[in-house]
Motif scaffolding. Structure first.
Motif, mmCIF file in Angstrom:
data_model
loop_
_atom_site.group_PDB
_atom_site.id
_atom_site.type_symbol
_atom_site.label_atom_id
_atom_site.label_comp_id
_atom_site.label_asym_id
_atom_site.label_seq_id
_atom_site.Cartn_x
_atom_site.Cartn_y
_atom_site.Cartn_z
ATOM 1 N N PRO A 281 0.833 -0.921 0.152
ATOM 2 C CA PRO A 281 0.019 -0.085 0.088
ATOM 3 C C PRO A 281 1.072 1.204 -0.178
ATOM 4 O O PRO A 281 2.048 1.159 0.307
ATOM 5 C CB PRO A 281 -0.817 -0.193 1.318
ATOM 6 N N TRP A 282 0.314 2.405 -0.429
ATOM 7 C CA TRP A 282 0.848 3.603 -0.379
ATOM 8 C C TRP A 282 2.059 3.912 -1.468
ATOM 9 O O TRP A 282 2.961 4.498 -1.109
ATOM 10 C CB TRP A 282 1.279 4.013 1.129
ATOM 11 N N GLU A 283 1.766 3.295 -2.450
ATOM 12 C CA GLU A 283 2.904 3.434 -3.539
ATOM 13 C C GLU A 283 3.226 4.538 -3.704
ATOM 14 O O GLU A 283 2.518 5.626 -4.097
ATOM 15 C CB GLU A 283 2.525 2.440 -4.746
ATOM 16 N N ASP A 284 4.497 5.084 -3.864
ATOM 17 C CA ASP A 284 5.044 6.390 -4.274
ATOM 18 C C ASP A 284 5.047 7.430 -3.194
ATOM 19 O O ASP A 284 5.424 8.426 -3.360
ATOM 20 C CB ASP A 284 4.341 6.918 -5.612
ATOM 21 N N LEU A 285 4.508 6.884 -2.046
ATOM 22 C CA LEU A 285 4.442 7.809 -0.798
ATOM 23 C C LEU A 285 5.879 7.631 -0.028
ATOM 24 O O LEU A 285 6.380 6.516 0.168
ATOM 25 C CB LEU A 285 3.127 7.612 0.011
ATOM 26 N N TYR A 286 6.449 8.591 0.632
ATOM 27 C CA TYR A 286 7.634 8.464 1.323
ATOM 28 C C TYR A 286 7.399 7.769 2.841
ATOM 29 O O TYR A 286 6.429 7.987 3.405
ATOM 30 C CB TYR A 286 8.334 9.828 1.666
ATOM 31 N N SER A 287 8.253 7.084 3.189
ATOM 32 C CA SER A 287 8.272 6.201 4.348
ATOM 33 C C SER A 287 9.483 6.055 4.857
ATOM 34 O O SER A 287 10.480 6.294 4.072
ATOM 35 C CB SER A 287 7.305 5.190 4.130
ATOM 36 N N LEU A 288 9.503 5.193 5.964
ATOM 37 C CA LEU A 288 10.875 4.653 6.428
ATOM 38 C C LEU A 288 11.198 3.265 5.972
ATOM 39 O O LEU A 288 10.255 2.570 5.714
ATOM 40 C CB LEU A 288 10.843 4.541 7.925
ATOM 41 N N PRO A 289 12.147 3.215 5.890
ATOM 42 C CA PRO A 289 12.689 1.702 5.405
ATOM 43 C C PRO A 289 12.203 0.704 6.442
ATOM 44 O O PRO A 289 12.294 1.004 7.635
ATOM 45 C CB PRO A 289 14.193 1.458 5.157
ATOM 46 N N GLY A 290 11.671 -0.508 5.980
ATOM 47 C CA GLY A 290 11.032 -1.337 7.008
ATOM 48 C C GLY A 290 10.114 -2.512 6.160
ATOM 49 O O GLY A 290 9.919 -2.544 5.034
ATOM 50 N N GLY A 291 9.739 -3.444 7.020
ATOM 51 C CA GLY A 291 8.846 -4.581 6.658
ATOM 52 C C GLY A 291 8.637 -5.452 7.649
ATOM 53 O O GLY A 291 8.913 -5.568 8.881
ATOM 54 N N GLN A 292 8.015 -6.429 7.352
ATOM 55 C CA GLN A 292 7.512 -7.637 8.301
ATOM 56 C C GLN A 292 8.654 -8.287 8.970
ATOM 57 O O GLN A 292 9.590 -8.742 8.436
ATOM 58 C CB GLN A 292 6.731 -8.548 7.447
ATOM 59 N N VAL A 293 8.354 -8.547 10.284
ATOM 60 C CA VAL A 293 9.058 -9.483 11.108
ATOM 61 C C VAL A 293 9.011 -10.759 10.790
ATOM 62 O O VAL A 293 7.930 -11.544 10.473
ATOM 63 C CB VAL A 293 8.774 -9.158 12.486
ATOM 64 N N GLU A 294 10.111 -11.470 10.460
ATOM 65 C CA GLU A 294 10.185 -13.156 10.471
ATOM 66 C C GLU A 294 10.074 -13.778 11.569
ATOM 67 O O GLU A 294 10.429 -13.430 12.557
ATOM 68 C CB GLU A 294 11.278 -13.449 9.197
ATOM 69 N N THR A 295 9.590 -15.133 11.470
ATOM 70 C CA THR A 295 9.629 -15.904 12.667
ATOM 71 C C THR A 295 10.959 -16.197 13.212
ATOM 72 O O THR A 295 11.709 -16.625 12.401
ATOM 73 C CB THR A 295 9.157 -17.203 11.989
ATOM 74 N N GLY A 296 11.037 -16.047 14.373
ATOM 75 C CA GLY A 296 12.437 -16.216 15.302
ATOM 76 C C GLY A 296 13.159 -14.936 15.063
ATOM 77 O O GLY A 296 14.334 -15.191 15.741
ATOM 78 N N GLU A 297 12.794 -13.917 14.527
ATOM 79 C CA GLU A 297 13.619 -12.704 14.392
ATOM 80 C C GLU A 297 13.173 -11.888 15.670
ATOM 81 O O GLU A 297 11.745 -11.529 15.741
ATOM 82 C CB GLU A 297 13.414 -12.188 13.192
ATOM 83 N N THR A 298 14.068 -10.951 16.060
ATOM 84 C CA THR A 298 13.647 -9.785 16.993
ATOM 85 C C THR A 298 13.129 -8.688 16.311
ATOM 86 O O THR A 298 13.516 -8.591 15.065
ATOM 87 C CB THR A 298 14.830 -9.479 18.005
ATOM 88 N N LEU A 299 12.450 -7.786 16.982
ATOM 89 C CA LEU A 299 12.024 -6.317 16.113
ATOM 90 C C LEU A 299 13.518 -5.637 15.637
ATOM 91 O O LEU A 299 13.360 -5.264 14.582
ATOM 92 C CB LEU A 299 11.463 -5.746 17.111
ATOM 93 N N GLU A 300 14.486 -5.704 16.650
ATOM 94 C CA GLU A 300 15.580 -5.080 16.427
ATOM 95 C C GLU A 300 16.207 -5.699 15.050
ATOM 96 O O GLU A 300 16.673 -4.910 13.982
ATOM 97 C CB GLU A 300 16.509 -4.956 17.529
ATOM 98 N N GLU A 301 16.197 -7.007 15.114
ATOM 99 C CA GLU A 301 16.938 -7.833 13.716
ATOM 100 C C GLU A 301 16.268 -7.609 12.727
ATOM 101 O O GLU A 301 16.778 -7.114 11.494
ATOM 102 C CB GLU A 301 17.064 -9.178 14.249
ATOM 103 N N ALA A 302 14.814 -7.328 12.639
ATOM 104 C CA ALA A 302 14.013 -7.034 11.519
ATOM 105 C C ALA A 302 14.300 -5.697 11.032
ATOM 106 O O ALA A 302 14.395 -5.891 9.895
ATOM 107 C CB ALA A 302 12.532 -7.407 11.851
ATOM 108 N N ALA A 303 14.206 -4.804 11.968
ATOM 109 C CA ALA A 303 14.539 -3.386 11.237
ATOM 110 C C ALA A 303 15.996 -3.395 10.586
ATOM 111 O O ALA A 303 16.145 -2.572 9.752
ATOM 112 C CB ALA A 303 14.401 -2.334 12.748
ATOM 113 N N LEU A 304 16.859 -3.880 11.105
ATOM 114 C CA LEU A 304 18.187 -3.714 10.531
ATOM 115 C C LEU A 304 18.129 -4.366 9.390
ATOM 116 O O LEU A 304 18.861 -3.847 8.310
ATOM 117 C CB LEU A 304 19.201 -4.117 11.707
ATOM 118 N N ARG A 305 17.653 -5.633 9.234
ATOM 119 C CA ARG A 305 17.711 -6.631 8.102
ATOM 120 C C ARG A 305 16.985 -5.813 6.817
ATOM 121 O O ARG A 305 17.477 -5.770 5.726
ATOM 122 C CB ARG A 305 16.974 -7.790 8.264
#
Length: 149
Positions: free
Chosen positions: A34-58
């Motif tokens: 959603p929100w194609e072409d709108l500015y946002s922060l890099p990010g995405g879905q957390v994978e199973t077994g991954e911490t929030l911090e690990e997901a943000a950096l990945r």
């Protein structure tokens, strides 16, 4: 967006990161719905077994090729979009982090069409995802409280 993320049976957990470098924050225009072409922060879905911090950096590395050091959790941010009939179209809970840039020059890709380093005052002139201005105000305040990089 995959079918299971449209009209979901449950919220999806995601993480994003506001990366600071020389007093500016990295934003990217979204390459997908959603929100194609709108500015946002890099990010995405957390994978199973991954911490929030690990997901943000990945996600930061995968989407824009940048490495950073997390400096703190800014806020949880919840996105709920509904259809006209009231059905939930999207539901994401996003853990938003602040970080300081370590390495890598940002690059565009399928998920990040255009990338900019922007000042706090630049945000108002950009087409952004819902709530981004408020989240970035908190992130800039957090970054100002830290010792200089």
């Amino acid at each position: 967006m995959t079918g299971d993320r449209l009209h979901p049976a449950r919220p999806f957990l995601a993480a994003s990161v506001a990366v600071f470098r020389n007093g500016k924050v990295l934003v990217a225009s979204r390459g997908r719905a959603p929100w194609e072409d709108l500015y946002s922060l890099p990010g995405g879905q957390v994978e199973t077994g991954e911490t929030l911090e690990e997901a943000a950096l990945r996600e930061l590395e995968e989407e824009v090729g940048v490495s950073a050091r997390l400096t703190g959790l800014i806020a949880p941010f919840e996105v709920i979009e509904r259809e006209a009939d009231g059905r939930v179209k999207h539901h994401m809970v996003i853990a938003v982090y602040a970080a300081r840039w370590l390495s890598g020059e940002p690059r565009t890709g399928p998920e990040a069409r255009e990338i900019r380093w922007v000042t706090e005052s630049d945000i108002a002139s950009l087409p952004t995802t819902p709530g981004l201005a408020g989240i970035l105000a908190q992130a800039f305040a957090h970054d100002r409280r830290l010792p200089p990089a």
